[in-house]
Design a protein around this motif. Structure first.
Motif, short mmCIF file in Angstrom:
data_model
loop_
_atom_site.label_atom_id
_atom_site.label_comp_id
_atom_site.label_asym_id
_atom_site.label_seq_id
_atom_site.Cartn_x
_atom_site.Cartn_y
_atom_site.Cartn_z
N ILE A 77 -4.00 11.17 -5.11
CA ILE A 77 -4.02 11.23 -3.65
C ILE A 77 -2.68 10.69 -3.19
O ILE A 77 -2.32 9.55 -3.47
N MET A 78 -1.91 11.54 -2.51
CA MET A 78 -0.50 11.24 -2.27
C MET A 78 -0.24 10.52 -0.95
O MET A 78 0.79 9.86 -0.81
N ASP A 79 -1.15 10.66 0.02
CA ASP A 79 -0.86 10.15 1.36
C ASP A 79 -2.16 10.02 2.15
O ASP A 79 -3.24 10.43 1.68
N PRO A 80 -2.11 9.41 3.34
CA PRO A 80 -3.33 9.23 4.13
C PRO A 80 -3.98 10.53 4.61
O PRO A 80 -5.11 10.50 5.11
N GLU A 81 -3.30 11.66 4.44
CA GLU A 81 -3.89 12.95 4.80
C GLU A 81 -4.70 13.53 3.65
O GLU A 81 -5.27 14.62 3.77
N GLY A 82 -4.75 12.83 2.52
CA GLY A 82 -5.55 13.27 1.39
C GLY A 82 -4.93 14.39 0.59
O GLY A 82 -5.62 15.06 -0.20
N ASN A 83 -3.63 14.62 0.74
CA ASN A 83 -2.96 15.64 -0.07
C ASN A 83 -2.92 15.21 -1.53
O ASN A 83 -2.81 14.01 -1.83
N ILE A 84 -3.01 16.19 -2.44
CA ILE A 84 -3.01 15.90 -3.87
C ILE A 84 -1.87 16.67 -4.55
O ILE A 84 -1.21 17.49 -3.92
N ASP A 85 -1.68 16.43 -5.85
CA ASP A 85 -0.50 16.96 -6.53
C ASP A 85 -0.80 18.07 -7.53
O ASP A 85 -0.02 18.28 -8.47
N LEU A 86 -1.88 18.80 -7.33
CA LEU A 86 -2.11 20.05 -8.04
C LEU A 86 -2.56 21.10 -7.03
O LEU A 86 -3.28 20.78 -6.08
N PRO A 87 -2.15 22.36 -7.23
CA PRO A 87 -2.58 23.42 -6.29
C PRO A 87 -4.08 23.63 -6.33
O PRO A 87 -4.74 23.41 -7.36
N GLU A 88 -4.60 24.10 -5.22
CA GLU A 88 -6.04 24.37 -5.12
C GLU A 88 -6.51 25.32 -6.22
O GLU A 88 -7.55 25.09 -6.85
N LYS A 89 -5.76 26.40 -6.45
CA LYS A 89 -6.19 27.38 -7.45
C LYS A 89 -6.29 26.75 -8.83
O LYS A 89 -7.23 27.02 -9.59
N THR A 90 -5.32 25.91 -9.17
CA THR A 90 -5.35 25.25 -10.48
C THR A 90 -6.58 24.35 -10.59
O THR A 90 -7.28 24.35 -11.61
N CYS A 91 -6.86 23.59 -9.54
CA CYS A 91 -8.02 22.70 -9.55
C CYS A 91 -9.32 23.49 -9.72
O CYS A 91 -10.21 23.07 -10.47
N LYS A 92 -9.42 24.61 -9.05
CA LYS A 92 -10.65 25.41 -9.14
C LYS A 92 -10.88 25.97 -10.53
O LYS A 92 -12.02 26.29 -10.90
N ASP A 93 -9.80 26.11 -11.32
CA ASP A 93 -9.93 26.64 -12.68
C ASP A 93 -10.28 25.57 -13.70
O ASP A 93 -10.57 25.88 -14.86
N LEU A 94 -10.26 24.30 -13.31
CA LEU A 94 -10.56 23.20 -14.22
C LEU A 94 -12.06 22.93 -14.28
O LEU A 94 -12.81 23.27 -13.36
N ASP A 95 -12.50 22.29 -15.36
CA ASP A 95 -13.91 21.94 -15.50
C ASP A 95 -14.30 20.79 -14.58
O ASP A 95 -15.45 20.71 -14.12
N ILE A 96 -13.35 19.89 -14.34
CA ILE A 96 -13.67 18.67 -13.59
C ILE A 96 -12.38 18.13 -12.97
O ILE A 96 -11.31 18.21 -13.58
N VAL A 97 -12.49 17.61 -11.74
CA VAL A 97 -11.33 17.05 -11.05
C VAL A 97 -11.71 15.68 -10.48
O VAL A 97 -12.66 15.56 -9.71
N VAL A 98 -10.96 14.68 -10.89
CA VAL A 98 -11.07 13.32 -10.37
C VAL A 98 -9.88 13.09 -9.45
O VAL A 98 -8.74 13.44 -9.80
N ALA A 99 -10.11 12.52 -8.28
CA ALA A 99 -9.02 12.20 -7.36
C ALA A 99 -8.94 10.68 -7.19
O ALA A 99 -9.95 10.04 -6.89
N SER A 100 -7.73 10.13 -7.38
CA SER A 100 -7.57 8.69 -7.35
C SER A 100 -6.30 8.30 -6.59
O SER A 100 -5.36 9.09 -6.48
N ILE A 101 -6.31 7.07 -6.11
CA ILE A 101 -5.10 6.47 -5.55
C ILE A 101 -4.43 5.64 -6.64
O ILE A 101 -5.06 4.78 -7.25
#
Length: 237
Positions: A77-101
């Motif tokens: 999680i890169m900023d207070p807007e909740g932006n992350i550092d992988l594209p949406e399409k890549t995330c959707k192709d993964l089995d599991i996604v954890v988001a952390s600060i």
């Protein structure tokens, strides 16, 4: 309480971890786990793998040494807007996604309100399954809003074994986890358990998790990692 899965672990691909996929799977199997998630740090973490690593994970067998592998990412999680550092399409192709600060990616100086917004906005992304280690006192936020949003979005909140190590750099973790767990009981919100292992000796290690869940008498039916079939359904696998 018997755990069937570990939803947060790293291999040497993350840069500051020390074991291979096969070594991690063997260790998880030795602990009696049915499933292990390998969630490498996403590209903005210093020293980790790049975008192509995550885009090529379909080549990895999903069963090794009798353990079901979930190939995913721990996105930042890169900023207070909740932006992350992988594209949406890549995330959707993964089995599991954890988001952390993480400190190197998110920085310091944000207010509790901004930190709360960062988690809320991340949880609104349907391809994020888990909020990783929401226990670090260096990033204070509103736990009641976190838990209520997790219920609304169907996001799992993690109890992280590594956070409670005496050597951990995270602050106030046990007290913060107890606050979160009390609210999860109050609002009937399920949790997940992650070893956050960075070496095979810790794959599936839930010694600290077990202790704190027993301490607060947390209901087993709210611990999704005690039932592999239930976790598999949650992940849509």
């Amino acid at each position: 309480m018997k755990f069937a899965a570990d939803t947060h672990a790293h291999t040497l691909a993350s840069g500051h971890a020390y074991s291979t996929i096969k070594e991690m799977a063997a260790a998880a199997g030795a602990r009696g786990l049915q499933a292990l998630a390998l969630t490498e740090h996403a590209p903005e973490m210093p020293g980790t793998c790049g975008l192509f690593y995550f885009q090529n994970l379909d080549v990895v067998p999903r069963e090794v040494n009798g353990v079901r592998l979930l190939m995913g990412a721990e996105v930042n999680i890169m900023d207070p807007e909740g932006n992350i550092d992988l594209p949406e399409k890549t995330c959707k192709d993964l089995d599991i996604v954890v988001a952390s600060i993480h400190l190197p990616c998110y920085g310091t100086g944000h207010t509790p309100k901004e930190n709360t917004r960062a988690y809320v906005e991340a949880m609104k992304k349907p391809y994020i399954h888990i909020i990783g280690h929401p226990d670090d006192g260096r990033f204070p936020f509103d736990y009641e809003i976190l838990v209520k949003t997790a219920k609304e979005t169907g996001t799992l909140l993690e109890v992280n074994n590594s956070s409670m190590r005496p050597q951990s750099s995270r602050r106030g973790t046990k007290e913060n986890i107890l606050t979160m767990l009390d609210l999860c009981k109050q609002y009937d919100v399920p949790i997940t358990t992650g070893s956050d292992a960075h070496v095979d000796a810790d794959a599936g290690n839930f010694s600290n998790v077990r202790e704190i869940l027993e301490y607060c008498n947390f209901p087993e039916d709210l611990v999704i990692t005690t039932d592999w079939e239930r976790l598999k359904t949650f992940l849509g696998l």
